[in-house]
Design a protein around this motif. Structure first.
Motif, PDB file in Angstrom:
ATOM      1  N   GLU A  60       0.821  -1.218   0.000  1.00  0.00           N
ATOM      2  CA  GLU A  60       0.000   0.000   0.000  1.00  0.00           C
ATOM      3  C   GLU A  60       0.847   1.256   0.000  1.00  0.00           C
ATOM      4  O   GLU A  60       0.578   2.206  -0.735  1.00  0.00           O
ATOM      5  CB  GLU A  60      -0.884   0.032   1.244  1.00  0.00           C
ATOM      6  CG  GLU A  60      -2.148  -0.760   1.077  1.00  0.00           C
ATOM      7  CD  GLU A  60      -2.955  -0.792   2.357  1.00  0.00           C
ATOM      8  OE1 GLU A  60      -2.911   0.199   3.126  1.00  0.00           O
ATOM      9  OE2 GLU A  60      -3.614  -1.815   2.599  1.00  0.00           O
ATOM     10  N   ALA A 113       1.669   6.516  -6.976  1.00  0.00           N
ATOM     11  CA  ALA A 113       0.519   7.336  -7.393  1.00  0.00           C
ATOM     12  C   ALA A 113       0.861   8.818  -7.208  1.00  0.00           C
ATOM     13  O   ALA A 113       0.595   9.652  -8.079  1.00  0.00           O
ATOM     14  CB  ALA A 113      -0.728   6.963  -6.601  1.00  0.00           C
ATOM     15  N   GLU A 114       1.495   9.133  -6.072  1.00  0.00           N
ATOM     16  CA  GLU A 114       1.888  10.517  -5.813  1.00  0.00           C
ATOM     17  C   GLU A 114       3.030  10.945  -6.744  1.00  0.00           C
ATOM     18  O   GLU A 114       3.083  12.108  -7.159  1.00  0.00           O
ATOM     19  CB  GLU A 114       2.289  10.688  -4.337  1.00  0.00           C
ATOM     20  CG  GLU A 114       2.946  11.996  -3.964  1.00  0.00           C
ATOM     21  CD  GLU A 114       2.079  13.255  -4.150  1.00  0.00           C
ATOM     22  OE1 GLU A 114       0.901  13.144  -4.477  1.00  0.00           O
ATOM     23  OE2 GLU A 114       2.636  14.357  -3.975  1.00  0.00           O
ATOM     24  N   MET A 125       1.310  11.947  -9.930  1.00  0.00           N
ATOM     25  CA  MET A 125       0.417  13.090  -9.735  1.00  0.00           C
ATOM     26  C   MET A 125       1.221  14.371  -9.446  1.00  0.00           C
ATOM     27  O   MET A 125       0.832  15.453  -9.885  1.00  0.00           O
ATOM     28  CB  MET A 125      -0.561  12.783  -8.609  1.00  0.00           C
ATOM     29  CG  MET A 125      -1.908  13.432  -8.735  1.00  0.00           C
ATOM     30  SD  MET A 125      -2.854  13.073 -10.251  1.00  0.00           S
ATOM     31  CE  MET A 125      -3.905  11.704  -9.726  1.00  0.00           C
ATOM     32  N   ASP A 185       2.475  15.593 -12.720  1.00  0.00           N
ATOM     33  CA  ASP A 185       1.359  16.027 -13.571  1.00  0.00           C
ATOM     34  C   ASP A 185       0.755  17.346 -13.091  1.00  0.00           C
ATOM     35  O   ASP A 185       0.246  18.131 -13.892  1.00  0.00           O
ATOM     36  CB  ASP A 185       0.260  14.955 -13.612  1.00  0.00           C
ATOM     37  CG  ASP A 185       0.734  13.679 -14.313  1.00  0.00           C
ATOM     38  OD1 ASP A 185       1.827  13.698 -14.905  1.00  0.00           O
ATOM     39  OD2 ASP A 185       0.008  12.678 -14.250  1.00  0.00           O
ATOM     40  N   GLU A 186       0.799  17.581 -11.787  1.00  0.00           N
ATOM     41  CA  GLU A 186       0.251  18.829 -11.248  1.00  0.00           C
ATOM     42  C   GLU A 186       1.321  19.915 -11.153  1.00  0.00           C
ATOM     43  O   GLU A 186       1.090  20.942 -10.523  1.00  0.00           O
ATOM     44  CB  GLU A 186      -0.362  18.570  -9.868  1.00  0.00           C
ATOM     45  CG  GLU A 186      -1.573  17.654  -9.932  1.00  0.00           C
ATOM     46  CD  GLU A 186      -2.236  17.520  -8.572  1.00  0.00           C
ATOM     47  OE1 GLU A 186      -1.523  17.286  -7.578  1.00  0.00           O
ATOM     48  OE2 GLU A 186      -3.467  17.677  -8.511  1.00  0.00           O
ATOM     49  N   ARG A 229       0.487  13.886 -18.126  1.00  0.00           N
ATOM     50  CA  ARG A 229      -0.447  12.958 -17.466  1.00  0.00           C
ATOM     51  C   ARG A 229       0.142  11.543 -17.498  1.00  0.00           C
ATOM     52  O   ARG A 229       0.364  10.983 -18.571  1.00  0.00           O
ATOM     53  CB  ARG A 229      -1.821  12.974 -18.160  1.00  0.00           C
ATOM     54  CG  ARG A 229      -2.876  12.101 -17.489  1.00  0.00           C
ATOM     55  CD  ARG A 229      -3.167  12.477 -16.061  1.00  0.00           C
ATOM     56  NE  ARG A 229      -3.649  13.851 -15.938  1.00  0.00           N
ATOM     57  CZ  ARG A 229      -3.711  14.505 -14.772  1.00  0.00           C
ATOM     58  NH1 ARG A 229      -3.324  13.930 -13.652  1.00  0.00           N
ATOM     59  NH2 ARG A 229      -4.119  15.763 -14.736  1.00  0.00           N
ATOM     60  N   HIS A 230       0.422  11.010 -16.326  1.00  0.00           N
ATOM     61  CA  HIS A 230       0.971   9.660 -16.184  1.00  0.00           C
ATOM     62  C   HIS A 230      -0.144   8.666 -15.876  1.00  0.00           C
ATOM     63  O   HIS A 230      -0.938   8.904 -14.960  1.00  0.00           O
ATOM     64  CB  HIS A 230       1.939   9.591 -15.004  1.00  0.00           C
ATOM     65  CG  HIS A 230       3.245  10.282 -15.225  1.00  0.00           C
ATOM     66  ND1 HIS A 230       3.389  11.646 -15.188  1.00  0.00           N
ATOM     67  CD2 HIS A 230       4.482   9.779 -15.481  1.00  0.00           C
ATOM     68  CE1 HIS A 230       4.662  11.959 -15.408  1.00  0.00           C
ATOM     69  NE2 HIS A 230       5.349  10.853 -15.588  1.00  0.00           N
ATOM     70  N   ILE A 231      -0.167   7.567 -16.578  1.00  0.00           N
ATOM     71  CA  ILE A 231      -1.015   6.439 -16.185  1.00  0.00           C
ATOM     72  C   ILE A 231      -0.079   5.276 -15.886  1.00  0.00           C
ATOM     73  O   ILE A 231       0.668   4.831 -16.761  1.00  0.00           O
ATOM     74  CB  ILE A 231      -1.999   6.012 -17.289  1.00  0.00           C
ATOM     75  CG1 ILE A 231      -2.653   7.224 -17.953  1.00  0.00           C
ATOM     76  CG2 ILE A 231      -3.038   5.030 -16.740  1.00  0.00           C
ATOM     77  CD1 ILE A 231      -3.661   7.953 -17.139  1.00  0.00           C
ATOM     78  N   LEU A 232      -0.111   4.813 -14.645  1.00  0.00           N
ATOM     79  CA  LEU A 232       0.777   3.729 -14.231  1.00  0.00           C
ATOM     80  C   LEU A 232       0.006   2.423 -14.132  1.00  0.00           C
ATOM     81  O   LEU A 232      -1.149   2.400 -13.702  1.00  0.00           O
ATOM     82  CB  LEU A 232       1.371   4.033 -12.844  1.00  0.00           C
ATOM     83  CG  LEU A 232       2.699   4.789 -12.815  1.00  0.00           C
ATOM     84  CD1 LEU A 232       2.548   6.197 -13.338  1.00  0.00           C
ATOM     85  CD2 LEU A 232       3.245   4.807 -11.392  1.00  0.00           C
ATOM     86  N   PRO A 251      -0.027  -1.689 -12.578  1.00  0.00           N
ATOM     87  CA  PRO A 251       0.200  -2.235 -11.239  1.00  0.00           C
ATOM     88  C   PRO A 251       1.686  -2.475 -10.963  1.00  0.00           C
ATOM     89  O   PRO A 251       2.459  -2.719 -11.884  1.00  0.00           O
ATOM     90  CB  PRO A 251      -0.548  -3.574 -11.271  1.00  0.00           C
ATOM     91  CG  PRO A 251      -0.671  -3.930 -12.715  1.00  0.00           C
ATOM     92  CD  PRO A 251      -0.748  -2.632 -13.453  1.00  0.00           C
ATOM     93  N   LEU A 252       2.077  -2.371  -9.689  1.00  0.00           N
ATOM     94  CA  LEU A 252       3.458  -2.646  -9.294  1.00  0.00           C
ATOM     95  C   LEU A 252       3.746  -4.145  -9.393  1.00  0.00           C
ATOM     96  O   LEU A 252       2.917  -4.966  -9.003  1.00  0.00           O
ATOM     97  CB  LEU A 252       3.684  -2.205  -7.833  1.00  0.00           C
ATOM     98  CG  LEU A 252       4.116  -0.754  -7.604  1.00  0.00           C
ATOM     99  CD1 LEU A 252       3.258   0.218  -8.364  1.00  0.00           C
ATOM    100  CD2 LEU A 252       4.108  -0.427  -6.114  1.00  0.00           C
ATOM    101  N   ALA A 289       7.100  -0.982 -12.752  1.00  0.00           N
ATOM    102  CA  ALA A 289       5.726  -0.642 -13.135  1.00  0.00           C
ATOM    103  C   ALA A 289       5.783  -0.013 -14.520  1.00  0.00           C
ATOM    104  O   ALA A 289       6.680   0.783 -14.807  1.00  0.00           O
ATOM    105  CB  ALA A 289       5.096   0.341 -12.145  1.00  0.00           C
ATOM    106  N   TYR A 325       4.482   2.470 -17.478  1.00  0.00           N
ATOM    107  CA  TYR A 325       3.832   3.788 -17.484  1.00  0.00           C
ATOM    108  C   TYR A 325       3.496   4.179 -18.921  1.00  0.00           C
ATOM    109  O   TYR A 325       4.149   3.752 -19.875  1.00  0.00           O
ATOM    110  CB  TYR A 325       4.745   4.873 -16.862  1.00  0.00           C
ATOM    111  CG  TYR A 325       5.898   5.264 -17.757  1.00  0.00           C
ATOM    112  CD1 TYR A 325       7.146   4.663 -17.631  1.00  0.00           C
ATOM    113  CD2 TYR A 325       5.747   6.234 -18.759  1.00  0.00           C
ATOM    114  CE1 TYR A 325       8.204   5.004 -18.464  1.00  0.00           C
ATOM    115  CE2 TYR A 325       6.801   6.581 -19.603  1.00  0.00           C
ATOM    116  CZ  TYR A 325       8.024   5.961 -19.442  1.00  0.00           C
ATOM    117  OH  TYR A 325       9.064   6.277 -20.273  1.00  0.00           O
TER     118      TYR A 325
END
Lengths: 158, 158, 158
Positions: B9, B16-17, B20, B23-24, B84-87, B89-90, B104, B106
């Motif tokens: 987790e 994920a961060e 993001m 991307d931000e 914009r990243h789309i990842l 699963p690890l 992973a 991307y």
């Protein structure tokens, strides 16, 4: 942020079904993922960052979502394309009262009936959701689309 | 490979961060995801497979990452595109000492200010990361880009 | 649907390795992810929805997968492109006997040796898989491709 495993699972499953319901043209199922008091918006990132009020789609309760889907069913005699959502991992941000707040990146592809696929939109979902027992429901979804060229009369939700 | 749920987790949230934050355009936050003794590299897959030393970007400690971001802030008066990243699963591979090794896939899209989105790069992150209590930090990130046409003066990290 | 955490993890890891094995051209490893009595099919969504029997690739046991990979190794002297799979989250549907049934959206990109990446196919995996202790194996994989323009003599699996 600490999120109980069962909440994480329920919300991941909720978002997987969110994308799959749209992609399989089960829009009525998609509506049922929302709480009765819900909010669904599509905005462009440019507008968000410039504080502009331009909203491509806005339904502020579940009946509006139902109406939208019903009118879509009547206007379109057939579905002129297939959608396909690929979602990235959920990023949990905070808990607001009972609602879990998270976001997730998406890419959305469309395939014409002739069989060619192309990128339609990328962006981010900002979501607030409730988890009660085994049931997860969307309270608020804001689609922040990086892509700005989306027609304002969106045929199907993003 | 067996990975404790809380490690899985923490590292999923970290990645994920990672996406993001870039991307931000929160590049300073992105730097803070790294351990002080870290290594960040961008290489092309072709070079890896042919054993060539061509490296598109290399920072071998956190201060170099800070410098890189700072100089980016001064050179560019505005951000000419959205990332914009789309990842995916690890995939956990092994534990090297205290570090969890995983990769992973991307996909990275860019959107011009005019609003059109296009594919910029696809590839794979090879990551070593540390998890101490609730805190996960990146020790080593190698971006192996399938796409070989990336300019060597990368404006933003991948 | 309630899925034990260890099953969810094992199957997420299985699908992460599924994509990575193809993408790294470890097709022999990819075959080993399947159960001896397995079924692998590639169909187009249009054909599924119209009930047509058109199947782009079908192997109904593991030896056929082995043969397919072996013949690929002999026919192709080199790999003319790189594959890259990005998978969305698993959506669990039901348990059929011992098999866990789920689906997952995919996007598949290809990169030419000259370095340009492009979208090759998007669609959905429909999977039945077995989890015994730490070992997860694929019993049935149906690739339902939205993209209809895939050559029927697929060089590599999807």
């Amino acid at each position: 942020m600490k999120v109980p495993a069962e909440v994480r699972e329920a919300l991941t499953a909720l978002m997987a079904e969110y994308g799959m319901a749209i992609d399989e043209n089960r829009l009525e199922d998609w509506v049922e993922l929302f709480h009765e008091a819900c909010d669904y918006k599509v905005v462009t990132r440019e507008n968000v960052e410039q504080g502009l009020p331009n909203i491509l789609m806005w339904c502020d309760n579940k009946n509006m979502l139902r109406d939208r889907v019903e009118s879509y069913r009547h206007v379109n005699l057939y579905n002129p394309h297939y959608d396909r959502h690929i979602l990235g991992p959920l990023r949990f941000i905070e808990k607001k009262g009972a609602a879990w707040c998270f976001d997730a990146a998406y890419s959305l592809f469309q395939t014409e009936l002739e069989g060619e696929s192309r990128l339609f939109s990328v962006g981010r979902y900002r979501v607030e959701a409730l988890v009660e027992g085994d049931t997860a429901r969307l309270k608020s979804v804001t689609v922040v689309a990086d892509t700005g060229l989306i027609p304002s009369l969106l045929a199907t939700p993003i």
